[in-house]
Design an enzyme around this catalytic site. Structure first.
Site, PDB file in Angstrom:
ATOM      1  N   ASP A  14     -52.644  25.909-107.080  1.00 36.79           N
ATOM      2  CA  ASP A  14     -53.534  24.748-107.114  1.00 36.79           C
ATOM      3  C   ASP A  14     -52.736  23.614-107.755  1.00 36.79           C
ATOM      4  O   ASP A  14     -52.494  23.621-108.956  1.00 36.79           O
ATOM      5  CB  ASP A  14     -54.785  25.075-107.939  1.00 36.79           C
ATOM      6  CG  ASP A  14     -55.692  23.855-108.134  1.00 36.79           C
ATOM      7  OD1 ASP A  14     -55.393  22.770-107.594  1.00 36.79           O
ATOM      8  OD2 ASP A  14     -56.712  24.002-108.848  1.00 36.79           O
TER       9      ASP A  14
ATOM     10  N   TRP B 225     -59.468  24.926-114.803  1.00 36.76           N
ATOM     11  CA  TRP B 225     -59.412  25.022-113.345  1.00 36.76           C
ATOM     12  C   TRP B 225     -58.991  26.412-112.892  1.00 36.76           C
ATOM     13  O   TRP B 225     -59.540  26.954-111.927  1.00 36.76           O
ATOM     14  CB  TRP B 225     -58.526  23.933-112.744  1.00 36.76           C
ATOM     15  CG  TRP B 225     -59.168  22.580-112.881  1.00 36.76           C
ATOM     16  CD1 TRP B 225     -58.715  21.529-113.619  1.00 36.76           C
ATOM     17  CD2 TRP B 225     -60.407  22.149-112.290  1.00 36.76           C
ATOM     18  NE1 TRP B 225     -59.601  20.471-113.515  1.00 36.76           N
ATOM     19  CE2 TRP B 225     -60.645  20.828-112.711  1.00 36.76           C
ATOM     20  CE3 TRP B 225     -61.348  22.762-111.454  1.00 36.76           C
ATOM     21  CZ2 TRP B 225     -61.773  20.093-112.321  1.00 36.76           C
ATOM     22  CZ3 TRP B 225     -62.470  22.039-111.060  1.00 36.76           C
ATOM     23  CH2 TRP B 225     -62.669  20.718-111.494  1.00 36.76           C
TER      24      TRP B 225
ATOM     25  N   LYS C 116     -56.413  12.766-106.947  1.00 36.92           N
ATOM     26  CA  LYS C 116     -55.602  12.484-108.136  1.00 36.92           C
ATOM     27  C   LYS C 116     -54.272  11.836-107.757  1.00 36.92           C
ATOM     28  O   LYS C 116     -53.976  10.753-108.219  1.00 36.92           O
ATOM     29  CB  LYS C 116     -55.409  13.748-108.949  1.00 36.92           C
ATOM     30  CG  LYS C 116     -56.667  14.071-109.750  1.00 36.92           C
ATOM     31  CD  LYS C 116     -57.098  15.489-109.660  1.00 36.92           C
ATOM     32  CE  LYS C 116     -58.470  15.672-110.289  1.00 36.92           C
ATOM     33  NZ  LYS C 116     -59.012  17.011-110.031  1.00 36.92           N
TER      34      LYS C 116
HETATM   35  C1  PLP Z   1     -59.763  18.064-109.910  1.00 38.54           C
HETATM   36  C2  PLP Z   1     -59.248  19.443-109.803  1.00 38.54           C
HETATM   37  C3  PLP Z   1     -59.891  20.423-109.046  1.00 38.54           C
HETATM   38  C4  PLP Z   1     -61.218  20.182-108.347  1.00 38.54           C
HETATM   39  O1  PLP Z   1     -61.029  19.421-107.238  1.00 38.54           O
HETATM   40  P1  PLP Z   1     -62.264  19.049-106.263  1.00 38.54           P
HETATM   41  O2  PLP Z   1     -61.541  18.363-105.154  1.00 38.54           O
HETATM   42  O3  PLP Z   1     -63.195  18.185-107.033  1.00 38.54           O
HETATM   43  O4  PLP Z   1     -62.912  20.320-105.837  1.00 38.54           O
HETATM   44  C5  PLP Z   1     -59.306  21.664-108.958  1.00 38.54           C
HETATM   45  N1  PLP Z   1     -58.154  21.949-109.583  1.00 38.54           N
HETATM   46  C6  PLP Z   1     -57.514  21.035-110.332  1.00 38.54           C
HETATM   47  C7  PLP Z   1     -56.225  21.394-110.992  1.00 38.54           C
HETATM   48  C8  PLP Z   1     -58.036  19.751-110.462  1.00 38.54           C
HETATM   49  O5  PLP Z   1     -57.394  18.834-111.206  1.00 38.54           O
END
Ligand code: PLP
Length: 361
Positions: A172, A102, A196
């Site tokens: 993030d 990511w 999540k």
């Molecule tokens: C799932 C995830 C993403 C992507 O998220 P989307 O909402 O599908 O764009 C980005 N960063 C991390 C750490 C993730 O777990």
């Protein structure tokens, strides 16, 4: 009792009481004779939900004035680009910590807008760990420092927030937001796709320190400007109303579980059960992460060969343990045990693992 144990990586399990409330209100929201999905985002009902979600979010993180929480669309992936569009000035440079799949995606987007300085990378260690504080090579001129608190695919997590002085810190937090207390006041921005730890897919939460907005670039399309969403309380255009409604219920549920410290205790107990099953298997299961970087949200491990991994997933699925295949890019096994996953599900998985190791080890 739900006979299924849901270890899906995202979208993932939601708290059962939240789903029950959604079900009970689906056809008739608070006596209005229609679903929340069928009402204007300008209705007083939705405005109350939207305001409550921001307030509860901030209360959970223990922050007050000076911060805003936005609910936008496009997923965390859109934030990868929106961040540099707004905060990487022309000719500027930003620091990124490269810790996994990511972080890598965030870096690729930032490169479209300016210079990226990789201030630390654990790629040479196959992303088995996060960097240590003394390994950060920060640029004093960096417009901001970006990191990924939990690498969902590799299963590694920062257990200490990097210390970066007074540069703006951006994170993030898609896969560990609100899973533990954090010093939120040390961040200029935190973003997370909801699917999540926060709710259904389609909503992205962005926590933003308001004074940082003064430094934002001006020539950014309206919908991609943070200031647009701040000025309009996330109601500039039609927001994902149903998602924000469910997210608000999840926030209330987290508060009822004892807030972030309650979540942290519960998540630590859950992860311990599965990591113990790995550690007590005498090498049958091999954890991907170095012990000090083990994620409490995504437990990743391998078996002696791929054919055993296939059998593991097949038999687990037959036993009602769902979503355990690792990400298609890395293989192996991954148990995602976000906030909503119950301790009993983790115990069921740990028992299944011990039993499987006895039969095939
Ligand atoms: C799932 C995830 C993403 C992507 O998220 P989307 O909402 O599908 O764009 C980005 N960063 C991390 C750490 C993730 O777990």
């Amino acid at each position: 009792m739900n006979p299924i144990c849901n270890f899906n990586a995202g979208p993932s399990m939601l708290p059962v009481p939240v789903l029950q409330q959604v079900q009970s209100e689906l056809l008739d929201y608070q006596g209005r004779g229609m679903s929340i999905m069928e009402m204007s985002h300008r209705s007083k009902e939705f405005e109350a939900i939207n305001a409550s979600a921001e307030t509860t979010f901030k209360r959970l993180l223990g922050i007050g004035d000076g911060y805003r929480v936005l609910f936008v669309q496009g997923g965390a992936s859109t934030q990868f680009a929106m961040l540099p569009m707004n905060f990487l000035p022309p000719g500027g440079s930003a620091d990124y910590l490269l810790t996994g799949a990511w972080a890598e995606k965030a870096i690729e987007e930032a490169k479209l807008f300016g210079t990226v300085n990789i201030a630390a990378s654990t790629q040479a260690d196959q992303f088995r760990r996060v960097p240590q504080q003394d390994q950060l090579q920060l640029n004093p001129q960096a417009a901001y420092v970006h990191f990924t608190s939990n690498e969902t695919i590799q299963g590694i997590q920062f257990h200490q927030i990097p210390n970066i002085g007074d540069r703006p810190l951006v994170c993030d937090m898609s896969s560990d937001i609100l899973s533990r207390p954090i010093p939120a006041e040390r961040f200029a921005m935190i973003y997370a796709g909801a699917q999540k730890n926060l709710g259904p897919s389609g909503v992205t939460a962005v926590l933003l320190r308001e004074d940082w907005l003064a430094r934002a670039n001006k020539n950014v399309p309206t919908m991609l400007r943070y200031s647009t969403h701040v000025k309009n309380n996330s109601l500039y255009n039609t927001p994902p109303t149903f998602g924000v409604y469910v997210l608000n219920l999840v926030l209330n549920w987290i508060e009822q579980q004892g807030g972030l410290s309650g979540m942290a205790e519960r998540n630590a107990r859950k992860a311990k059960l599965i990591y113990e099953a790995i550690d007590q298997s005498r090498g049958f299961y091999f954890g991907h992460a170095s012990i000090e970087s083990r994620s409490l949200m995504n437990v990743t491990f391998r078996l002696p060969n791929e054919s055993l991994e296939k059998q593991f997933v097949q038999q687990a699925t037959a036993a009602g343990l769902i979503g355990l295949a690792g990400h298609r890019s890395v293989g192996g096994i991954r148990a995602s045990i976000y906030n909503a996953v119950e301790e009993s599900a983790c115990r069921t998985l740990a028992n299944f693992m011990s039993d499987f190791a006895k039969r095939y080890g």
